[in-house]
Structures are given as structure tokens and as C-alpha cells.
Design a protein around this motif. Structure first.
Motif: not given
Length: 125
Positions: A53, A72, A112
Motif C-alpha cells: 500500500c 488494501r 487509501l
């Protein structure tokens, strides 16, 4: 447009364990006028998933693109035990290259997600 002579831009969703080879593939993809990277699933492989990541976010930051969603994936394979390869691919999986630290304050780079890679695949489809 049909008959216009221009190829349509293709949306691409990448599922990668970003080490040297996948970093190069993503860089080529980002530079292509024929493709639009719509998301990245980070998968454990050469290094653990959390490092993957970070690699993806840092690569997007370095390339100055985005925001592009980075999700993820699983921290372990479904069937076999995870075998990382830091001895071959370096401590971050990128040889000894150092990417910029991902910045949440930048307008470029990755973001993210708060959902996992399986959900990212569903949304991309």
C-alpha cells in the motif's frame, strides 16, 4: 467515436504486489494515453500488504497523478503461506529505491480507501 481514428481510453484496474516489476508496469500505464488507471488493489507478495500500500501511494505521489484509489487486499494468500522476498527485492520490495512518503495533503497521489480490495474490484466492475 466510430471511424474517428482515435482509440477509446480504456479504464484499467490494477491488482499488484508493487515491487520493481509492478512499479514499472504502473508507471508505463500512467504514462499511456490509451489507459486510465481507475484503482489499485494492493496484494501481499514480494513484501507484506501494508508495505505494498505504501509503495503504491508513494509511486502515485512520485508520478504526480491522482487522486487514484488504492485498496488494501488480504495480508495472506488464500491457500499457501505468505513468502515475502525482501532478501531479493530489498526491504520495501523496490530494490533500494526510495519513494516519497505519501502525503494526504497533496492533490496528487493515491488515496487509501476505507474498503478492501475485494470491494474495490466490485466497484471497478
Amino acid at each position: 467515436m466510430i471511424g474517428s481514428g482515435k482509440a477509446a481510453v480504456q479504464p484499467v484496474f490494477a491488482d499488484v504486489d508493487t515491487g520493481v516489476d509492478d512499479a514499472m508496469a504502473l508507471a508505463y500505464l500512467l504514462a499511456s494515453a490509451d489507459a486510465e488507471l481507475v484503482g489499485i488493489a494492493s496484494t501481499a507478495g514480494n513484501v507484506p500488504v501494508d508495505q505494498v500500500c505504501i509503495n503504491n501511494l508513494g509511486l502515485l505521489q512520485l508520478c504526480g497523478v491522482g487522486p487514484i484509489a488504492v485498496s488494501r487486499g488480504s495480508s495472506v494468500p488464500l491457500v499457501a503461506p505468505l513468502r515475502t522476498a525482501e532478501d531479493t527485492h530489498g526491504p520495501r520490495g523496490l530494490g533500494y529505491a526510495e519513494l516519497p512518503e505519501p502525503s494526504v495533503e497533496s492533490e496528487t497521489g493515491g488515496v487509501l480507501t476505507d474498503y478492501d480490495a475485494a470491494e474495490a474490484w466490485i466497484q471497478a466492475a
